[in-house]
Design a protein around this motif. Structure first.
Motif, PDB file in Angstrom:
ATOM      1  N   SER A 119       0.598  -1.198  -0.127  1.00 41.47           N
ATOM      2  CA  SER A 119       0.069   0.191   0.030  1.00 41.47           C
ATOM      3  C   SER A 119       0.921   1.278  -0.035  1.00 41.47           C
ATOM      4  O   SER A 119       0.542   2.223  -0.793  1.00 41.47           O
ATOM      5  CB  SER A 119      -0.948   0.050   1.277  1.00 41.47           C
ATOM      6  OG  SER A 119      -1.874  -1.071   1.185  1.00 41.47           O
ATOM      7  N   VAL A 120       1.861   1.277   0.617  1.00 49.50           N
ATOM      8  CA  VAL A 120       2.705   2.345   0.866  1.00 49.50           C
ATOM      9  C   VAL A 120       3.173   2.708  -0.162  1.00 49.50           C
ATOM     10  O   VAL A 120       3.543   3.911  -0.922  1.00 49.50           O
ATOM     11  CB  VAL A 120       3.627   2.327   2.067  1.00 49.50           C
ATOM     12  CG1 VAL A 120       4.727   3.528   2.086  1.00 49.50           C
ATOM     13  CG2 VAL A 120       2.904   2.344   3.297  1.00 49.50           C
ATOM     14  N   ALA A 123       1.137   3.816  -3.134  1.00 50.13           N
ATOM     15  CA  ALA A 123       0.460   5.084  -2.714  1.00 50.13           C
ATOM     16  C   ALA A 123       1.466   6.194  -3.030  1.00 50.13           C
ATOM     17  O   ALA A 123       1.213   7.231  -3.432  1.00 50.13           O
ATOM     18  CB  ALA A 123      -0.018   5.100  -1.295  1.00 50.13           C
ATOM     19  N   VAL A 133      -4.651   4.657   1.915  1.00 51.61           N
ATOM     20  CA  VAL A 133      -3.626   3.630   2.585  1.00 51.61           C
ATOM     21  C   VAL A 133      -4.228   2.941   3.830  1.00 51.61           C
ATOM     22  O   VAL A 133      -4.508   1.617   3.504  1.00 51.61           O
ATOM     23  CB  VAL A 133      -2.394   4.031   2.754  1.00 51.61           C
ATOM     24  CG1 VAL A 133      -1.514   3.154   3.472  1.00 51.61           C
ATOM     25  CG2 VAL A 133      -1.642   4.625   1.625  1.00 51.61           C
ATOM     26  N   LEU A 177      -6.307   0.676  -4.129  1.00 57.40           N
ATOM     27  CA  LEU A 177      -5.712   1.906  -4.280  1.00 57.40           C
ATOM     28  C   LEU A 177      -5.765   2.275  -5.943  1.00 57.40           C
ATOM     29  O   LEU A 177      -5.707   3.199  -6.213  1.00 57.40           O
ATOM     30  CB  LEU A 177      -4.396   1.881  -3.940  1.00 57.40           C
ATOM     31  CG  LEU A 177      -4.114   1.913  -2.395  1.00 57.40           C
ATOM     32  CD1 LEU A 177      -2.551   1.605  -2.031  1.00 57.40           C
ATOM     33  CD2 LEU A 177      -4.683   3.140  -1.736  1.00 57.40           C
TER      34      LEU A 177
END
Length: 469
Positions: A119-120, A123, A133, A177
């Motif tokens: 996710s990080v 993103a 996130v 995302l």
């Protein structure tokens, strides 16, 4: 039966899960679930700091840095940036290598590591914020946790490691995302089901454990990106004959989609490690420490240490560990060290502690109770155990711990997460002010408009010692 009821029943599991993910808005997720996602991210970063110099992590990092590519996402605790899939893989391996990342207490799958790193990284490339996130992490954790719950303990009996389920966390988090619709999210989940592998025996005895984490992050992300471009898979691959759940020896398949949204796995079953090593032994170590403390017992007074824990009956871990991998999987070492030092702490994963003569003297005195009570359900790792210190003068001191601190049942507080972060993150060379700045950023991560505000605080100006590896 009404036609619409038959239609609902006939819907593939991947499509039902995809509909839930796509249809769950941020405001429908309880604040506690989002807060637990922040804790999981903080724990993953702390574990990555501890794993930065471990050889397995260094090798994968070197491989990805040599391959190069578009500098889209940060390699934590270095000045380097890599393509998203490479950064997610590298950071996941680094976190898992230290055996300090969080676990799902049903099966000890490290879902948090995968949803955090994927996710990080994604993103960062997309310019998304912290709230997005956290939503992706919660949803990814939910799908992976539900699927793995149906595999517990079946997949382990068949020899598969948790990466076969954590890959779903990466795929769903990335798909969220990327803004996948229900159709494309269905295929992302279906692709994830046919992507990752991993043998449990290798994970228990070697660096393969963190290799699996890197694959789950990278392949989960690939599944979502392929689906975003229209790649199609078999939507019924989860439940079909000869499909994923059949191959992995799944049980209670109907629970995967039961009461979706009524509770959240990241709240009920995620546990943050507040000590290193395999999570099945954390509650046992607490019980051992509590018994030694309550009885004010000295190691030289002990005749034997009896461990009552039904889930360990078939566990064949090392009895005299000499390195991180063997120590992390040795319940004998956990118990002996916790009795000797009245606690199992971060330093116990170091060779110097493993060689401690007092701990060494207790290793052979740890025995399993041959007649433990039966487990109350099919989730062995949810249950701790009882440690009884049998003393040379005939006295006995016992303590029982059912769930470790850091879990929902055992108590999970930000103070514990922050203490872990402050203990482990400085190991990578990050300056004290940067440690505090990054921790403050994590605490307010839901309001961060740019994930880069966090990752920039984790960057070191040079590779330092890593340059010479």
């Amino acid at each position: 039966m009404p036609p619409e009821a038959a239609s609902v029943r006939a819907a593939p599991l991947a499509r039902v899960l995809a509909g839930f993910v796509v249809g769950t808005r941020h405001e429908a997720i309880p604040p506690l679930a989002l807060e637990r996602a922040k804790m999981s991210l903080a724990s993953t970063i702390a574990s990555a700091a501890a794993g930065l110099s471990i050889p397995s992590a260094a090798i994968v990092r070197s491989m990805e840095l040599n391959a190069g590519g578009a500098p889209a996402a940060a390699v934590w605790f270095t000045p380097a940036r890599l393509p998203v899939r490479a950064a997610a893989r590298t950071n996941a391996v680094c976190s898992d290598a230290a055996a300090a990342d969080d676990s799902d207490l049903r099966s000890i799958a490290h879902i948090g590591t995968i949803v955090s790193t994927v996710s990080v990284a994604l993103a960062e490339e997309s310019g998304l914020g912290g709230a997005e996130v956290l939503r992706a992490m919660v949803l990814g954790y939910e799908v992976a946790g539900r699927i793995d719950e149906a595999l517990t303990p079946g997949r382990m009996r068949r020899g598969f490691h948790g990466s076969v389920s954590t890959v779903f966390g990466g795929a769903v988090a990335a798909g969220t995302l990327l803004g996948l619709d229900e159709e494309r999210m269905t295929h992302a989940i279906a692709l994830a089901a046919t992507s990752a592998g991993g043998m449990a025996i290798a994970a228990d005895t070697s660096w393969a454990r963190e290799w699996h984490a890197g694959l789950a992050a990278m392949l989960g992300l690939d599944a979502a990106r392929a689906a975003a471009q229209g790649f199609r898979a078999e939507p019924s691959v989860l439940e079909a004959p000869r499909g994923f759940l059949s191959a992995m020896n799944g049980e209670a398949v109907e629970t995967i989609t039961q009461d979706l949204g009524a509770s959240w796995d990241i709240v009920t079953d995620m546990a943050i490690k507040l000590m290193p090593g395999a999570h099945p032994f954390h509650a046992i170590a607490e019980a051992a420490s509590d018994a030694a403390t309550a009885g004010d017992v000295r190691p030289d007074e002990i005749e034997r240490i009896v461990l009552t824990a039904a889930q360990l009956a078939d566990w064949h871990g090392p009895t005299h560990p000499t390195d991180l991998v063997s120590a992390a999987h040795s319940f004998v070492y956990f118990v002996a060290a916790a009795v000797a030092d009245r606690g199992f702490r971060w330093e116990h994963i170091e060779p110097a502690k493993m060689a401690d003569p007092v701990i060494q003297s207790l290793l052979a005195r740890v025995v399993l109770d041959p007649n433990p009570p039966p487990l109350p359900d099919r989730f062995p790792h949810r249950h701790g155990g009882t440690v009884t210190l049998v003393l040379k003068d005939g006295r006995e001191v016992s303590s029982t711990c059912r769930a470790p601190r850091g879990s929902s049942a055992g108590g999970l507080e930000w103070a514990d997460v922050e203490a872990k972060y402050r203990r482990l993150v400085p190991r990578c060379g990050l300056a004290p002010d940067a440690v505090e700045a990054s921790l403050a950023c994590l605490r307010s991560f839901d309001t961060a408009g740019d994930v880069g505000a966090l990752t920039r605080r984790l960057a070191l100006p040079s590779m330092g010692e890593l340059d010479r590896r």
